[in-house]
Design a protein around this motif. Structure first.
Motif, PDB file in Angstrom:
ATOM      1  N   VAL A 140       0.847  -1.190   0.000  1.00  0.00           N
ATOM      2  CA  VAL A 140       0.000   0.000   0.000  1.00  0.00           C
ATOM      3  C   VAL A 140       0.882   1.239   0.000  1.00  0.00           C
ATOM      4  CG1 VAL A 140      -1.804   1.305   1.196  1.00  0.00           C
ATOM      5  CG2 VAL A 140      -1.816  -1.203   1.273  1.00  0.00           C
ATOM      6  N   TRP A 141       0.543   2.203  -0.858  1.00  0.00           N
ATOM      7  CA  TRP A 141       1.223   3.497  -0.909  1.00  0.00           C
ATOM      8  C   TRP A 141       0.172   4.604  -0.854  1.00  0.00           C
ATOM      9  CZ3 TRP A 141       2.683  -0.902  -3.161  1.00  0.00           C
ATOM     10  CH2 TRP A 141       4.036  -1.299  -3.035  1.00  0.00           C
ATOM     11  N   MET A 142       0.618   5.796  -0.488  1.00  0.00           N
ATOM     12  CA  MET A 142      -0.297   6.929  -0.374  1.00  0.00           C
ATOM     13  C   MET A 142       0.205   8.111  -1.191  1.00  0.00           C
ATOM     14  SD  MET A 142      -3.045   6.460   1.408  1.00  0.00           S
ATOM     15  CE  MET A 142      -3.503   8.181   1.587  1.00  0.00           C
ATOM     16  N   GLY A 143      -0.736   8.768  -1.848  1.00  0.00           N
ATOM     17  CA  GLY A 143      -0.528  10.073  -2.461  1.00  0.00           C
ATOM     18  C   GLY A 143      -1.791  10.853  -2.171  1.00  0.00           C
ATOM     19  N   ASN A 144      -2.462  11.330  -3.216  1.00  0.00           N
ATOM     20  CA  ASN A 144      -3.797  11.875  -2.996  1.00  0.00           C
ATOM     21  C   ASN A 144      -4.857  10.777  -3.028  1.00  0.00           C
ATOM     22  OD1 ASN A 144      -3.638  11.384  -5.733  1.00  0.00           O
ATOM     23  ND2 ASN A 144      -4.767  13.228  -6.317  1.00  0.00           N
ATOM     24  N   ASN A 145      -4.453   9.564  -3.378  1.00  0.00           N
ATOM     25  CA  ASN A 145      -5.269   8.348  -3.312  1.00  0.00           C
ATOM     26  C   ASN A 145      -4.476   7.256  -2.607  1.00  0.00           C
ATOM     27  OD1 ASN A 145      -7.729   8.829  -5.224  1.00  0.00           O
ATOM     28  ND2 ASN A 145      -5.986   9.487  -6.469  1.00  0.00           N
ATOM     29  N   TYR A 146      -5.158   6.221  -2.181  1.00  0.00           N
ATOM     30  CA  TYR A 146      -4.497   4.981  -1.812  1.00  0.00           C
ATOM     31  C   TYR A 146      -4.082   4.266  -3.106  1.00  0.00           C
ATOM     32  CZ  TYR A 146      -6.491   5.327   2.918  1.00  0.00           C
ATOM     33  OH  TYR A 146      -6.824   5.734   4.179  1.00  0.00           O
ATOM     34  N   LEU A 147      -2.905   3.669  -3.121  1.00  0.00           N
ATOM     35  CA  LEU A 147      -2.488   2.816  -4.226  1.00  0.00           C
ATOM     36  C   LEU A 147      -2.197   1.433  -3.650  1.00  0.00           C
ATOM     37  CD1 LEU A 147      -0.144   3.654  -7.181  1.00  0.00           C
ATOM     38  CD2 LEU A 147       0.005   1.447  -6.025  1.00  0.00           C
ATOM     39  N   CYS A 148      -2.945   0.435  -4.111  1.00  0.00           N
ATOM     40  CA  CYS A 148      -2.840  -0.931  -3.578  1.00  0.00           C
ATOM     41  C   CYS A 148      -2.351  -1.863  -4.680  1.00  0.00           C
ATOM     42  CB  CYS A 148      -4.193  -1.399  -3.048  1.00  0.00           C
ATOM     43  SG  CYS A 148      -4.839  -0.377  -1.711  1.00  0.00           S
ATOM     44  N   LEU A 149      -1.220  -2.510  -4.445  1.00  0.00           N
ATOM     45  CA  LEU A 149      -0.619  -3.423  -5.412  1.00  0.00           C
ATOM     46  C   LEU A 149      -1.099  -4.844  -5.142  1.00  0.00           C
ATOM     47  CD1 LEU A 149       1.485  -4.024  -7.658  1.00  0.00           C
ATOM     48  CD2 LEU A 149       3.168  -4.303  -5.815  1.00  0.00           C
ATOM     49  N   PHE A 150      -1.556  -5.528  -6.189  1.00  0.00           N
ATOM     50  CA  PHE A 150      -1.963  -6.925  -6.086  1.00  0.00           C
ATOM     51  C   PHE A 150      -1.010  -7.804  -6.876  1.00  0.00           C
ATOM     52  CE2 PHE A 150      -5.664  -4.727  -4.656  1.00  0.00           C
ATOM     53  CZ  PHE A 150      -6.201  -5.570  -3.695  1.00  0.00           C
ATOM     54  N   ASP A 151      -0.952  -9.085  -6.471  1.00  0.00           N
ATOM     55  CA  ASP A 151       0.075  -9.972  -7.021  1.00  0.00           C
ATOM     56  C   ASP A 151      -0.298 -10.584  -8.357  1.00  0.00           C
ATOM     57  OD1 ASP A 151      -1.865 -11.715  -6.158  1.00  0.00           O
ATOM     58  OD2 ASP A 151      -0.624 -12.698  -4.635  1.00  0.00           O
ATOM     59  N   SER A 152      -1.519 -10.385  -8.833  1.00  0.00           N
ATOM     60  CA  SER A 152      -1.894 -10.900 -10.150  1.00  0.00           C
ATOM     61  C   SER A 152      -3.055 -10.091 -10.704  1.00  0.00           C
ATOM     62  CB  SER A 152      -2.285 -12.381 -10.086  1.00  0.00           C
ATOM     63  OG  SER A 152      -3.565 -12.538  -9.487  1.00  0.00           O
ATOM     64  N   SER A 153      -3.142 -10.050 -12.021  1.00  0.00           N
ATOM     65  CA  SER A 153      -4.255  -9.332 -12.643  1.00  0.00           C
ATOM     66  C   SER A 153      -5.573 -10.062 -12.404  1.00  0.00           C
ATOM     67  CB  SER A 153      -4.013  -9.149 -14.142  1.00  0.00           C
ATOM     68  OG  SER A 153      -3.746 -10.377 -14.777  1.00  0.00           O
ATOM     69  N   GLY A 154      -5.506 -11.389 -12.229  1.00  0.00           N
ATOM     70  CA  GLY A 154      -6.719 -12.145 -11.928  1.00  0.00           C
ATOM     71  C   GLY A 154      -7.322 -11.742 -10.592  1.00  0.00           C
ATOM     72  N   ASN A 155      -6.470 -11.602  -9.581  1.00  0.00           N
ATOM     73  CA  ASN A 155      -6.958 -11.157  -8.271  1.00  0.00           C
ATOM     74  C   ASN A 155      -7.529  -9.746  -8.341  1.00  0.00           C
ATOM     75  OD1 ASN A 155      -6.254 -13.560  -7.061  1.00  0.00           O
ATOM     76  ND2 ASN A 155      -4.291 -12.815  -6.285  1.00  0.00           N
ATOM     77  N   LEU A 156      -6.877  -8.888  -9.119  1.00  0.00           N
ATOM     78  CA  LEU A 156      -7.364  -7.516  -9.272  1.00  0.00           C
ATOM     79  C   LEU A 156      -8.747  -7.497  -9.918  1.00  0.00           C
ATOM     80  CD1 LEU A 156      -6.797  -4.402  -9.262  1.00  0.00           C
ATOM     81  CD2 LEU A 156      -5.920  -4.728 -11.578  1.00  0.00           C
ATOM     82  N   LYS A 157      -8.911  -8.248 -10.978  1.00  0.00           N
ATOM     83  CA  LYS A 157     -10.182  -8.236 -11.710  1.00  0.00           C
ATOM     84  C   LYS A 157     -11.313  -8.856 -10.906  1.00  0.00           C
ATOM     85  CE  LYS A 157      -8.055  -8.301 -16.308  1.00  0.00           C
ATOM     86  NZ  LYS A 157      -7.833  -9.091 -17.563  1.00  0.00           N
ATOM     87  N   SER A 158     -10.989  -9.739  -9.963  1.00  0.00           N
ATOM     88  CA  SER A 158     -12.023 -10.417  -9.184  1.00  0.00           C
ATOM     89  C   SER A 158     -12.481  -9.630  -7.962  1.00  0.00           C
ATOM     90  CB  SER A 158     -11.531 -11.798  -8.745  1.00  0.00           C
ATOM     91  OG  SER A 158     -10.471 -11.685  -7.802  1.00  0.00           O
ATOM     92  N   LEU A 159     -11.871  -8.472  -7.708  1.00  0.00           N
ATOM     93  CA  LEU A 159     -12.263  -7.670  -6.542  1.00  0.00           C
ATOM     94  C   LEU A 159     -13.737  -7.292  -6.607  1.00  0.00           C
ATOM     95  CD1 LEU A 159      -9.274  -5.159  -6.214  1.00  0.00           C
ATOM     96  CD2 LEU A 159      -9.730  -7.153  -4.769  1.00  0.00           C
ATOM     97  N   GLN A 160     -14.417  -7.424  -5.467  1.00  0.00           N
ATOM     98  CA  GLN A 160     -15.809  -6.987  -5.325  1.00  0.00           C
ATOM     99  C   GLN A 160     -15.883  -6.110  -4.076  1.00  0.00           C
ATOM    100  OE1 GLN A 160     -17.995 -10.745  -5.302  1.00  0.00           O
ATOM    101  NE2 GLN A 160     -18.356 -10.537  -7.512  1.00  0.00           N
ATOM    102  N   PRO A 161     -15.569  -4.829  -4.221  1.00  0.00           N
ATOM    103  CA  PRO A 161     -15.420  -3.961  -3.041  1.00  0.00           C
ATOM    104  C   PRO A 161     -16.723  -3.758  -2.268  1.00  0.00           C
ATOM    105  CG  PRO A 161     -14.375  -3.000  -4.978  1.00  0.00           C
ATOM    106  CD  PRO A 161     -15.203  -4.140  -5.457  1.00  0.00           C
ATOM    107  N   ASP A 162     -16.546  -3.504  -0.989  1.00  0.00           N
ATOM    108  CA  ASP A 162     -17.634  -3.061  -0.120  1.00  0.00           C
ATOM    109  C   ASP A 162     -17.531  -1.532  -0.059  1.00  0.00           C
ATOM    110  OD1 ASP A 162     -19.054  -2.137   2.152  1.00  0.00           O
ATOM    111  OD2 ASP A 162     -18.970  -4.120   3.059  1.00  0.00           O
ATOM    112  N   PHE A 163     -18.351  -0.845  -0.844  1.00  0.00           N
ATOM    113  CA  PHE A 163     -18.188   0.596  -1.000  1.00  0.00           C
ATOM    114  C   PHE A 163     -18.500   1.396   0.259  1.00  0.00           C
ATOM    115  CE2 PHE A 163     -18.757  -0.900  -5.420  1.00  0.00           C
ATOM    116  CZ  PHE A 163     -17.507  -0.509  -5.898  1.00  0.00           C
ATOM    117  N   PRO A 164     -19.488   1.024   1.080  1.00  0.00           N
ATOM    118  CA  PRO A 164     -19.669   1.762   2.338  1.00  0.00           C
ATOM    119  C   PRO A 164     -18.440   1.708   3.239  1.00  0.00           C
ATOM    120  CG  PRO A 164     -21.658   0.545   1.819  1.00  0.00           C
ATOM    121  CD  PRO A 164     -20.613   0.086   0.839  1.00  0.00           C
ATOM    122  N   THR A 165     -17.728   0.561   3.244  1.00  0.00           N
ATOM    123  CA  THR A 165     -16.502   0.472   4.046  1.00  0.00           C
ATOM    124  C   THR A 165     -15.398   1.328   3.446  1.00  0.00           C
ATOM    125  OG1 THR A 165     -17.086  -1.768   4.765  1.00  0.00           O
ATOM    126  CG2 THR A 165     -14.789  -1.097   5.021  1.00  0.00           C
TER     127      THR A 165
END
Length: 266
Positions: A144-169
């Motif tokens: 995890v890195w910070m600028g004006n946004n959070y930047l979160c690095l994932f170990d594969s594009s498959g894991n990235l594409k499968s994200l289903q965020p909880d937007f209220p959280t």
């Protein structure tokens, strides 16, 4: 009531019905912030750019989401440049500038039809992997890195594409406008891919986010040892970016396509 030229443009697209929709409204003088916000809310697009012509190929620009004014919006800047280059405001030059609250943004039209914009680089620092961030993303990022946004690095594009965020959280997170999730592209077609979540500005998942690449381009340029990068935003509509790390600025190049035009009465 007055009428203003209005355009809806898909920016950073990969083909028909792709990229990020942006409204572009050409004004002859600034309206109040309340009026501009009301117009953006009525239009209900991810962002709307309001522009006013000035001297020497320089235009003033402001950006609004449906709920607030935005400090910097890449895709709506690309859309505004497209309208100026291609529609009623065309001139002999293939270059123009936008004057914004954050400074001067330069744009250029290329012979292949793409438009290039220069945006300021946003510095990164190490971030904290909080419980709310993990819960909101529904997965553990590798870093995890910070600028004006959070930047979160994932170990594969498959894991990235499968994200289903909880937007209220995700909305409960402090310190960043939104959350960039990114990974190297396992297919090899792109150098990296990303997704962008910004419920705090009324956008759960954005389609193609130019401003997020102000962090992504220097991050991946350093990580991959490359100055020029080819990137995809893996949103439902999809976005595509030709990128270059210019140290203090990032160059983003992409296509823009007009979807509709008319007049906005307000």
């Amino acid at each position: 009531m007055k009428s203003f030229p209005f355009y809806m443009v898909n920016a950073f697209g990969i083909g028909p019905q792709s990229g990020n929709p942006a409204g572009v409204c050409i004004l002859d003088e600034w309206l109040s912030t309340k009026e501009l916000q009301g117009m953006a809310q009525q239009l209900n697009l991810p962002e709307t750019a309001f522009v006013i012509p000035a001297k020497n190929e320089t235009w003033s620009i402001r950006w609004f989401s449906v709920i607030k004014e935005i400090e910097l919006c890449g895709h709506a800047t690309l859309a505004a440049a497209h309208c100026i280059f291609e529609h009623r405001y065309k001139n002999e030059s293939n270059q123009l500038s936008f004057r914004s609250k954050g400074g001067l943004l330069n744009s250029r039209k290329h012979e292949d039809g793409t438009i290039e914009i220069l945006l300021p680089t946003i510095p990164l620092s190490a971030g904290i992997l909080s419980a709310n961030l993990v819960e909101g993303l529904g997965a553990y990022p590798a870093g995890v890195w910070m600028g004006n946004n959070y930047l979160c690095l994932f170990d594969s594009s498959g894991n990235l594409k499968s994200l289903q965020p909880d937007f209220p959280t995700l909305l409960s997170l402090k310190g960043g406008q939104g959350i960039i999730a990114t990974a190297v592209d396992d297919s090899g077609e792109y150098d990296f891919i990303s997704r962008y979540f910004a419920p705090g500005i009324g956008i759960n998942e954005d389609h193609a986010t130019g401003s997020a690449h102000c962090m992504l381009v220097p991050f991946w340029s350093k990580k991959l040892g490359k100055v020029k990068l080819f990137a995809q935003q893996a949103s439902p509509r999809g976005g595509r970016f030709w990128c270059e790390d210019l140290n203090e600025f990032v160059s983003l190049r992409g296509y823009a396509d007009l979807f509709l035009s008319g007049e906005l009465t307000f």
